[in-house]
Motif scaffolding. Structure first.
Motif: not given
Length: 772
Positions: A551-567
């Motif tokens: 990417a070349s927009d000056g922003r951070r790039v992330e890959t999300i492995v998990e985002n778990r709802n633990t209630h």
């Protein structure tokens, strides 16, 4: 018992009720709507109508369902109690002013009338066949006809659906339920507007060039059929049956309908099995049941049973419908995965009464298994009485075993979805391409669904509340599992905006319904971000590889492995060098030495934030849930970044720690992504390339996804071209090819290699057994 409308006849003027006979029937229609009635006889119309009512309310009162009966009564009483008609405003209920059709209040009003009629028609309620209740309902329907819905009104830019499907369905249901309590001169008056707004299941009145498809045609067919039965018009009933018979054919696309691989598309480019598809199935199932043993019996029904197997069974998890095929409905507060699942189960229970035994023999244990295992949201808390009764019969039948969960790997090439089902977990991948839209946001719904089609992954475990426990208004919409995103802030999705990523690359292949490969080329919306993403679906794990992340927009790039709802609590978390373990969910192993970032946060949101629809909009009540997020940080403006991780559903800490040595990553480059484990080789060739294996080189001279499994001298092979760009792909195996057996006609031996004709196959699989 007093009823507000029964004391307000002066307000309704000409709506005074005369000649009400609770056990009588409206006189037969005269003129055009009566054609065919004499030849067929009134009894045929009445029998079919009564079958419909039985599908809505069941039979006689059963004390075993007293709580459900009280709930029906309570809802109907609430509708009745709050009626305060004001002709000058006008409104029938204070919270639903009817002056502006763009609010959708008139559609809501008819839904309330249906609720009232259901209470009147249900045996065991205090309202059952009550004369005063019927009088109040008649006056209310007269009021609505005068002020909200008649043939002379102007839509004024309001939603066409309310006029042509929503109100016709609610109104015909209401009239069917109240039929024995209606005066002879009212029913035809109320139904007359349907001649204008819903005259034909195949025609859209508000957009004359549109031919109705899928759920919309099925919904209209229900309204047309019911109008025909109520007015004794055989032509209308026959027209509805013909429209449904046409629906049962599969399509080759593009566009709406069911495809041979089980895909279902609505609105031209969106996967909608779990929303519009369920509406379709419900309407078709009930139409078949309603018209059975009638002069209009729908006989060409065979394909609907295949559709249940191909299109619905893979997406139902213990009675829940996977969110990856529910489209914008994920944002609707009153339509969770268990609501969609309940409607699908109800439709299947209805079809079981007419299904050939070869289908019913499989479905009965399957449905019994769903109903038995899902104690988080019991079926009898959601379903109507009639369906609960059918479910109870099935549950109490000792000859029907409790079926195990569905297992298998399913590639839906025609809607860019892949589903992997194991005995204790399931995993789905939602992709998009130049053929399949990334996210739909009509009617101000799904406002934050930006990344739901960008490779989002859905892990289903024993926690059946994860996806339906207020997840969508509280999850970080910038960090959806499986996605690779930059961190720019986004505006709400606009109504009707379609995003079809400018790439054909999305799809995959399955081998023996046990293993799978999925891949997509990510071209981000409004960003320079690009990536190649692949998933390898194994018996105990999902291996995710990413490459070419830039990417070349000056922003951070992330890959999300998990985002778990633990209630409402943070469960204990364990982690070490290259691994994280979330108890009750999964282990996560980093396979390339990268470090994972783990955060635990409390997040608060409102359903109104993601759905501001006129008739669906969520409330403003804040809801809070706790989340565990695992991500890989690629930094600002990455250049050719990569990732490699394994998701290990249900694994122990020890299994998570040890997993890194269980699978070998053979390649993770812009040309090839490939893994090996035991006797299995799996690869994504983005273009011509070669990868070295323990047995020798594996090569392809063009784009494809590939699975190989060796058993002594036999290699089972499955190939597909998700890019749909090649005509033929030549594959060189790590072993000398002696012969090709049990192969599709498109697969043949070519000297020491295999050639696969993939052109025109629309990303579907080609299989063979190769002797080496």
């Amino acid at each position: 018992m007093t009823h507000p409308l029964s004391r307000r006849s002066a307000l309704l003027g000409a709506a005074a009720v005369t000649g009400l006979a609770l056990r009588g029937s409206p006189a037969e229609a005269i003129g055009a709507e009566a054609i065919g009635a004499e030849a067929i006889g009134a009894a045929a119309f009445d029998d079919a109508r009564e079958r419909w009512v039985s599908l809505l309310v069941g039979g006689s009162y059963n004390p075993a369902y007293a709580d459900k009966t009280r709930a029906v009564e309570g809802s109907a009483n609430a509708v009745l109690r709050k009626m305060k008609p004001v002709p000058g405003r006008p409104s029938l209920w204070p919270d639903l002013p009817l002056g502006d059709p763009r609010t959708g209040n008139f559609n809501r009003a008819y839904n309330r009338m249906r609720t009232l009629a259901l209470g009147w028609a249900t045996p065991g309620t205090a309202l059952h066949r009550d004369r005063q209740v019927a009088e109040s309902a008649v006056r209310a329907l007269d009021f609505l006809h005068e002020h909200a819905y008649h043939e002379g009104l102007d839509r004024r830019g309001s939603n066409w659906y309310w006029w042509e499907i929503g109100v016709p369905r609610a109104l015909t249901d209401t009239c069917a339920l109240l039929y024995d309590g209606l005066p002879k001169d009212r029913l035809h008056r109320w139904l007359r507007p349907l001649r204008r707004w819903c005259p034909d299941p195949e025609r859209r009145v508000s957009h004359p060039g549109v031919v109705e498809t899928g759920a919309n045609r099925a919904g209209k067919a229900m309204a047309v059929a019911m109008r025909g039965l109520l007015t004794h018009d055989a032509r209308l009933v026959r027209r509805a049956g013909d429209a449904v018979s046409d629906l049962l054919r599969t399509t080759r696309g593009p566009g709406d309908g069911f495809y041979r691989d089980g895909s279902f598309i609505q609105h031209d480019v969106y996967p909608y099995t779990g929303s519009y598809g369920v509406d379709y199935l419900e309407s078709v199932a009930k139409l078949i049941a309603m018209l059975t043993r009638s002069p209009w019996e729908i006989t060409r029904t065979g394909n609907v049973y295949d559709i249940v197997d191909r299109s619905f069974m893979p997406f139902i998890v213990d009675g829940l419908m996977m969110d990856c095929v529910r489209g914008r409905q994920i944002s609707v507060q009153g339509h969770r995965d268990y609501h969609s699942g309940q409607k699908a189960v109800e439709a299947i229970l209805t079809l079981l009464e007419s299904a050939p035994e070869r289908y019913a023999r499989r479905w009965r244990p399957q449905v019994k298994g769903w109903l038995t295992r899902n104690q988080a949201v019991p079926y009898d808390t959601l379903a109507p009485l009639a369906s609960i009764a059918r479910a109870k019969v099935l549950l109490e039948d000792p000859s029907v075993p409790v079926g195990p969960p569905t297992t298998g790997t399913y590639v839906f090439a025609d809607m860019d979805r892949v589903v992997h089902r194991r005995p204790t977990w399931a995993y789905a991948i939602a992709m998009s391409s130049e053929r399949i839209g990334a996210a739909e946001a009509m009617n101000r719904e799904n406002l934050h669904g930006w990344y739901t089609g960008d490779g989002m992954t859905y892990l289903y475990t024993g926690d059946l509340t994860h996806w339906n426990d207020d997840l969508w208004p509280t999850i970080d919409p910038y960090r959806l599992p499986g996605t690779t995103v930059d961190t720019r802030r986004r505006a709400d999705l606009r109504h009707g905006k379609r995003r079809l990523p400018p790439t054909p690359w999305a799809g995959g292949v399955a081998l023996d319904r046990e293993y799978g490969v999925a891949a997509m080329k990510l071209i981000a919306d409004g960003s320079s971000l690009r990536a190649k993403k692949a998933w390898f679906l194994l018996d105990d794990a999902v291996i995710a590889l990413g490459t070419g992340i830039r990417a070349s927009d000056g922003r951070r790039v992330e890959t999300i492995v998990e985002n778990r709802n633990t209630h409402d609590s943070h469960p204990p978390l364990a982690w070490g060098d290259g691994w994280v373990h979330l108890p009750g969910v999964a282990g996560y192993a980093l396979l390339d030495g990268a470090a994972a970032k783990v955060t635990r946060r409390k997040r608060t949101g409102r359903w109104r934030d993601i759905d501001k629809g006129a008739t669906t909009g969520g409330d403003d009540t804040p809801v809070t849930r706790l989340y565990t997020t695992i991500l890989i940080d690629h930094g600002v403006d990455p250049r050719q970044a990569r990732y490699a991780y394994a998701v290990l559903p249900g694994a122990s800490i020890a299994q998570t720690v040890a997993y890194r040595g269980r699978v070998e990553i053979l390649a993770n480059s812009g040309a090839v992504q490939a893994i090996a484990r035991d006797d299995l080789l799996a690869a994504v060739f983005w273009r011509a390339g070669t990868v070295e294996t323990a047995h020798g080189p594996l090569a392809a001279d063009g784009p494809c996804t590939l699975l190989l499994r060796r058993d002594h001298e036999r290699v089972r092979l499955a190939v597909a071209d998700p890019s749909r760009a090649a005509d033929e792909v030549k594959i060189t195996l790590p072993w000398r090819v002696r012969s090709v057996k049990d192969n599709d006609r498109s697969v043949r031996k070519a000297k020491s290699a295999i050639k696969v004709e993939v052109g025109g196959s629309r990303g579907h699989a080609h299989t063979a057994i190769v002797h080496v």
